[in-house]
Scaffold this motif. Structure first.
Motif, short mmCIF file in Angstrom:
data_model
loop_
_atom_site.label_atom_id
_atom_site.label_comp_id
_atom_site.label_asym_id
_atom_site.label_seq_id
_atom_site.Cartn_x
_atom_site.Cartn_y
_atom_site.Cartn_z
N UNK A 1 58.72 15.19 -46.65
CA UNK A 1 58.24 16.32 -47.45
C UNK A 1 59.42 16.92 -48.21
N UNK A 2 59.12 17.54 -49.36
CA UNK A 2 60.23 18.08 -50.16
C UNK A 2 60.06 19.56 -50.48
N UNK A 3 59.26 20.27 -49.65
CA UNK A 3 59.13 21.71 -49.82
C UNK A 3 58.69 22.31 -48.49
N UNK A 4 58.93 23.59 -48.33
CA UNK A 4 58.45 24.29 -47.14
C UNK A 4 56.93 24.27 -47.09
N UNK A 5 56.31 24.39 -48.25
CA UNK A 5 54.86 24.37 -48.32
C UNK A 5 54.29 23.05 -47.79
N UNK A 6 54.90 21.94 -48.21
CA UNK A 6 54.43 20.63 -47.75
C UNK A 6 54.74 20.42 -46.26
N UNK A 7 55.86 20.95 -45.80
CA UNK A 7 56.18 20.86 -44.38
C UNK A 7 55.13 21.60 -43.55
N UNK A 8 54.74 22.76 -44.01
CA UNK A 8 53.72 23.54 -43.30
C UNK A 8 52.38 22.80 -43.32
N UNK A 9 52.02 22.23 -44.47
CA UNK A 9 50.75 21.50 -44.59
C UNK A 9 50.75 20.28 -43.67
N UNK B 1 62.55 15.32 -44.02
CA UNK B 1 62.65 16.37 -45.03
C UNK B 1 63.65 15.95 -46.10
N UNK B 2 63.21 16.12 -47.33
CA UNK B 2 64.09 15.83 -48.47
C UNK B 2 64.84 17.09 -48.87
N UNK B 3 66.16 16.99 -48.87
CA UNK B 3 67.00 18.12 -49.25
C UNK B 3 67.57 17.90 -50.65
N UNK B 4 67.87 18.98 -51.31
CA UNK B 4 68.47 18.95 -52.63
C UNK B 4 69.96 19.26 -52.46
N UNK B 5 70.83 18.25 -52.68
CA UNK B 5 72.26 18.46 -52.42
C UNK B 5 72.97 19.29 -53.47
N UNK B 6 72.27 19.64 -54.55
CA UNK B 6 72.90 20.43 -55.60
C UNK B 6 73.70 19.60 -56.57
N UNK B 7 73.66 18.26 -56.44
CA UNK B 7 74.39 17.34 -57.31
C UNK B 7 73.37 16.42 -57.96
N UNK B 8 73.31 16.43 -59.29
CA UNK B 8 72.38 15.57 -59.99
C UNK B 8 73.11 14.56 -60.85
N UNK C 1 67.75 14.08 -68.87
CA UNK C 1 67.37 15.24 -68.05
C UNK C 1 66.10 14.99 -67.24
N UNK C 2 65.21 14.14 -67.78
CA UNK C 2 63.93 13.90 -67.11
C UNK C 2 64.04 13.01 -65.88
N UNK C 3 65.21 12.40 -65.65
CA UNK C 3 65.35 11.54 -64.48
C UNK C 3 66.39 12.07 -63.49
N UNK C 4 66.93 13.26 -63.73
CA UNK C 4 67.83 13.89 -62.77
C UNK C 4 66.97 14.58 -61.72
N UNK C 5 67.17 14.22 -60.46
CA UNK C 5 66.26 14.67 -59.40
C UNK C 5 66.95 15.53 -58.35
N UNK C 6 68.09 16.08 -58.68
CA UNK C 6 68.75 17.04 -57.79
C UNK C 6 69.51 18.04 -58.64
N UNK C 7 69.95 19.12 -58.02
CA UNK C 7 70.58 20.19 -58.77
C UNK C 7 69.60 21.33 -59.00
N UNK C 8 70.00 22.30 -59.78
CA UNK C 8 69.20 23.52 -59.95
C UNK C 8 68.02 23.34 -60.89
N UNK C 9 68.08 22.37 -61.80
CA UNK C 9 67.04 22.23 -62.82
C UNK C 9 66.09 21.09 -62.49
N UNK C 10 65.58 21.06 -61.27
CA UNK C 10 64.65 20.01 -60.88
C UNK C 10 63.67 20.55 -59.85
N UNK C 11 62.51 19.93 -59.77
CA UNK C 11 61.47 20.37 -58.83
C UNK C 11 61.68 19.83 -57.43
N UNK C 12 62.61 18.91 -57.22
CA UNK C 12 62.66 18.14 -55.98
C UNK C 12 63.50 18.79 -54.89
N UNK C 13 63.06 18.62 -53.65
CA UNK C 13 63.87 18.90 -52.49
C UNK C 13 63.88 20.34 -52.02
#
Length: 426
Positions: A125-133, A145-152, A157-169
């Protein structure tokens, strides 16, 4: 075959005992062609990255989900992921068992999560909401659990999946909330994972992010590290798309050496004896695929020369969506070579009614003409899987060049009747 521009595939004997013209005649165009030998070689590149015990390769099925290719990938010892019931279906169709599939959840419905659990999968899961579900559905079970390491990292831009400007983790500052939900649902944290983005060509960012994830694992509360079974560093391994410019490859030898040192040293220090996974999709599948199409019209609008083909963005969307570069080859029948001309700037376009339907813009290439067959290199990843029926165009066929050089149809071309199959009341 007149060798207009084909030295790359010639050097690999990519088409085996066939020519691209023969394949285009036999199966029609657009046509995806895959080379089994190259696919196996890329799998082995990754499987030998490090000899550390428990190291494995988790192929990201979203890159290419054809079951014929998945069977080859399984034969080479890779495991796979699934991000939807459809991908899970393809994984199982190819022979992967529950222990060889991870379910990488991303904003999934409760029904999708329940489906993954019913198939015996470990769900990430990649969010608290999904973990709860998931906790409500799988009380007392295991979770990743998928974490966002803050490094993208990535080519767009559409394929960067970590850091502050992404929906993931889940960001590490939410760790207390993660463990509160784990305790509430009596769940065990069996794995952690991350993904920094797609198409990195230097190892530094990937290794830096891997070290961040290992540090996070080591700092988990209580005895959580002792219960971890999987640490998945994600993917994004790049390939050189600019073949005719001799773009250098990702240095896997250096990456493997440094990754081995990182994993071995950390495991010795912490006593971790679980699995380490990497999660490449593109690196496995991209270079084994070439997309064939035909030139149907050429014209000049002002000073710009347009080459019109049947390769619209309904067949390969990457150039239109990501401004992606794919090298092109040009094939022509013997005796049909045009008079010698200097290469010209040409823009290769498709047959979709959109001004953005551009495959290659202002490329300096040999002059193309009607009847030429084009080969779009490195189309094995994010090619067919992202194709659509836009403009009611039919999905293309797929062909595998087997290790013995023979061609085998692994997906037939759609028919017009296929376009109407889902409609009701006709």
């Amino acid at each position: 075959m007149s060798d207009i521009r084909s030295t790359y595939t010639d050097s690999l004997n990519f088409y085996g005992s066939h020519t691209p013209l023969e394949l285009a005649e036999t199966y029609g165009t657009p046509l995806y062609i895959y080379n089994e030998g190259i696919l196996r070689e890329r799998c082995r590149d990754l499987m030998t990255l490090t000899s550390h015990p428990g190291f494995g390769v988790n192929y990201s099925v979203k890159a290419n989900a054809n079951p014929a290719l998945l069977r080859i990938i399984r034969q080479e010892g890779l495991v796979v992921d699934a991000m939807s019931p459809g991908e899970l279906f393809m994984d199982e169709l190819a022979g992967f068992t529950a222990g060889e599939i991870l379910y990488i959840s991303n904003n999934n419905s409760p029904e999708e999560l329940q489906n993954a659990l019913a198939h015996g999968l470990l769900v990430s899961v990649d969010s608290l909401s999904q973990l709860d579900a998931l906790g409500r559905l799988n009380r007392g079970g295991k979770v990743m659990v998928r974490f966002n390491p803050g490094i993208g990292a990535g080519h767009h831009a559409k394929v960067i999946t970590a850091g502050k400007e992404t929906k993931f983790g889940v960001t590490p500052d939410k760790m207390d909330e993660v463990f509160a939900l784990l305790a509430e649902h009596r769940m065990t944290l069996a794995g952690i994972n991350q993904h920094i983005g797609s198409l990195f060509m230097e190892p530094d960012g990937y290794l830096e992010a891997a070290a961040v994830l290992l540090h996070l694992a080591q700092s988990l509360p209580g005895n959580a590290l002792e219960k971890l079974e999987i640490i998945d560093f994600g993917g994004g391994f790049g390939i050189p798309y600019r073949k005719y410019e001799q773009q250098p490859r990702l240095d896997l030898a250096e990456l493997g050496r440094r990754l081995h040192e990182l994993l071995s040293g950390w495991a010795r220090k912490t006593g971790y004896a679980g699995r380490f996974l990497i999660e490449p999709g593109r690196y496995v599948a991209a270079e084994c695929g070439v997309l064939l199409g035909r030139v149907h019209a050429v014209k000049n609008n002002g000073d710009k020369r347009y080459v019109g083909t049947d390769l619209g963005f309904n067949v390969l969307v990457r150039p239109a969506m990501y401004d992606s570069f794919h090298d092109l080859e040009i094939y022509r029948r013997p005796g049909e070579r045009a008079p010698s001309q200097e290469p010209q700037l040409q823009t290769v376009v498709g047959n979709i009614c959109e001004s953005g339907d551009i495959l290659a813009k202002d490329r300096l290439l040999p002059v193309m003409r009607e009847g030429d067959v084009l080969g779009v290199l490195d189309a094995g990843a994010y090619g067919f899987v992202m194709a659509s029926n836009y403009n009611q165009r039919r999905l293309p066929a797929e062909v595998l060049i087997q290790s013995n050089g023979t061609a085998r149809l692994i997906r037939r071309r759609e028919t017009l009747e296929d376009l109407a199959r889902g409609f009701a009341g006709l």
